[in-house]
Design an enzyme around this catalytic site. Sequence first.
Site, PDB file in Angstrom:
ATOM      1  N   ASP A  55       0.858  -1.171   0.000  1.00 48.09           N
ATOM      2  CA  ASP A  55       0.000   0.000   0.000  1.00 48.09           C
ATOM      3  C   ASP A  55       0.904   1.233   0.000  1.00 48.09           C
ATOM      4  OD1 ASP A  55      -3.196   0.643   1.672  1.00 48.09           O
ATOM      5  OD2 ASP A  55      -2.107   1.749   0.127  1.00 48.09           O
TER       6      ASP A  55
HETATM    7  C1  GLC Z   1      -4.309   4.322  -0.135  1.00 52.01           C
HETATM    8  C2  GLC Z   1      -5.196   3.169   0.265  1.00 52.01           C
HETATM    9  C3  GLC Z   1      -5.283   2.075  -0.757  1.00 52.01           C
HETATM   10  C4  GLC Z   1      -5.182   2.665  -2.150  1.00 52.01           C
HETATM   11  C5  GLC Z   1      -3.795   3.239  -2.289  1.00 52.01           C
HETATM   12  C6  GLC Z   1      -3.560   3.869  -3.677  1.00 52.01           C
HETATM   13  O1  GLC Z   1      -3.497   4.692   0.937  1.00 52.01           O
HETATM   14  O2  GLC Z   1      -4.927   2.562   1.518  1.00 52.01           O
HETATM   15  O3  GLC Z   1      -6.532   1.395  -0.536  1.00 52.01           O
HETATM   16  O4  GLC Z   1      -5.409   1.652  -3.114  1.00 52.01           O
HETATM   17  O5  GLC Z   1      -3.490   4.190  -1.283  1.00 52.01           O
HETATM   18  O6  GLC Z   1      -4.350   5.008  -3.823  1.00 52.01           O
END
Ligand code: GLC
Length: 722
Positions: A266
Amino acid sequence: MTDKQLNNLLKQMTMEEKVGQLVQLATPFFKGATDRGEITGPMENMNIKEEDIPNTGSVLGASGAKETINIQKVHMEDNRLGIPLLFMSDIIHGFKTIFPVPLGISCSWDLELAEQSAAIAAKEASTAGVHVTFAPMVDLSREPRWGRVMEATGEDPFLNSTFARAFVRGYQGDLEHDTSKVASCVKHFAAYGAPEGGRDYNTVDMSEWMLREHYLPAYKAALDEGAQMVMTAFNILNGVPSTGNAPLLRGILREEWDFNGVLISDWGAVKELIPHGVAEGAKQAAEQAMNAGVDIEMMTSCYTNHIQELIHEEALEEAMLDEAVMRILQLKQKLGLFENPYRGANEEEENQIVLSKEHRDAARKLAGQSIVLLKNEHILPLEATQNIALIGPFAQSTDILGPWSWGGSSEDTITVHAGLSQYVSQDKLFAAKGSDIETSTEQQLQAALSTAQNGDVIVAALGEHSDMSGEAGCRADIRIPEVQLDLLKKLKELGKPIVTVLFNGRPLDLREVLDNSDAVIEAWYPGTEGGNALSDILFGTINPSAKLTMSMPYSVGQVPIYYNRFNTGRPKDAPDAQERYVSQYLDIPNEPLFPFGYGLSYTHFEYSNLTLSNSQIDEDSILSVTTTITNAGQIAGEEIVQCYVRDLVGEVVRPLKELKDFTKIHLQPGESKNVTFDIREEQLRYHHANLEYKSDNGEFELYVGPSSAEGLKEKFRLRKQR
Ligand code: GLC
């Protein structure tokens, strides 16, 4: 490109080029981006140089055919070996046509409509050049304080798993041959939905037994349905951050589940191993994440800056890097990007299909199936002859798309006022805000009370601003904001019937709303067509059928609260229960305000004649459970019939009820239908104390009913032959 050709390509790659494939950067870092903004700062902070960008493997957050084509075009000119970029974005519940938030979609209990919503999102996103969506988010949660419950499908592992499969089918379909589909990245692995205190990113700590029994099934279901990617979670799990957790990622995901797809961190989660306190610095973070099996580092540069060094020091084997690179190249191959780096991106087609009438109609239909009727003291449905006073901060608000509403925009959104205007003439519709979301003025209040006097009925449109849920949108007080409760109480003093409609991203403490409303509707965030769908419900064009997939707590003091809870050794409702020394609160009930599976209709259904095909089954037989459901009211309607089982004695404690099957039936007034569920031995299996997954001989209760709290009951036995 064949695997052989990919292997040859890999052999041609320099170490820098290999490491570059493991890097994912946001759109502004790329030369072809429309808005590059100020990137020198972030680039310097990440110690990434402009000349590194052509080696990058994937792009975060790009969308729009024009932009993705431009970025890819420049990249293909700059990348020495012609390796195309992957474009990944968060298309969670719609691309431009926004559907209800997933928690709302789950209340439809309609897998076909859920799959259709994902297919439409994929179709719109793929013409905009998106290749991968970071969805479905399948984090089971019992925590309404946590902002991201809106993004998942509730508290039940079986229902979460069925929706996970439906969403993956919708997004991916025949991915390798159909460029209107996108690859699905299931997230967040694992158990992100169980943060202590409901506070985002906070500690998750549970037994492996609980993890496997309740929290892992939906991830596994998504992968069994073919999800191409997995995203790691921010949280620790049993002491180790998920993103550096080799037993979780290499042990369960890759070895036990045999997942050989791409694993992405993430946002920043690799570098967050440092503040978690398990890595001294970026180099150790890179080593841990790579050893744990993370292929792509999202938006930090630990891999860029340290993988080569770690390999030269023999702290990491180059073979591990090659494996990660090969998984990424294979995904690009599966998407056909070597043959056509632009895949489905098509500006003209994008402009034609996004927000098409077909897509809007689908969004309106699903929203109508997702809106839950919680209370109705004979004032709904409304009549077009009535004067309607529409009061509240959501009366004319376009903030009904919810968090993660990607390309959804205000100008495309149908407000409650616009929806009601389709049903009542302007001279019968009177609107005022009455308050903002968390603040109000005396002037606003007085204007609202004066406006309300014109109505035969008041529709109070209340709720949470969409940034009060979603990522980092956690609340300790899960009531609607005080100023809105004050407004509702003042409206109540007018002595007119009040329908309260709620727009929110979590189960709420609705006691005060219920006390001051004659009808209560939970609309969640219903999406682009929300105002139309709500009006369809308010005027009875759609008879509400949605049912809750998360318990609505009596108060936040009950949290976590869920229907599939355990009996304890001192159940309060035992026949011989003592007055005091039982599992209870002194100040509130144990039961939620509204249970899992609850939802009302404008008609009512009666359940009768629960019959079992036999009183005992073994591992080869089927227990057929038949029940008669009758529409005992005057209006046609749909009923979500639910089948639960209780295992009376297990080797470990067993839930009071477990959802095993469900179906939605349509009944004309007075019509009866028989519904049959087939129960098999494999549905009775569970994780034992040693984590073995199997069923036990013994006695079971079986329930068929309209919610987890009521239904007809019978008993049966399981007696296996082997
Ligand atoms: C965010 C979220 C995740 C998302 C990622 C990209 O922090 O936790 O669910 O897909 O970043 O935007």
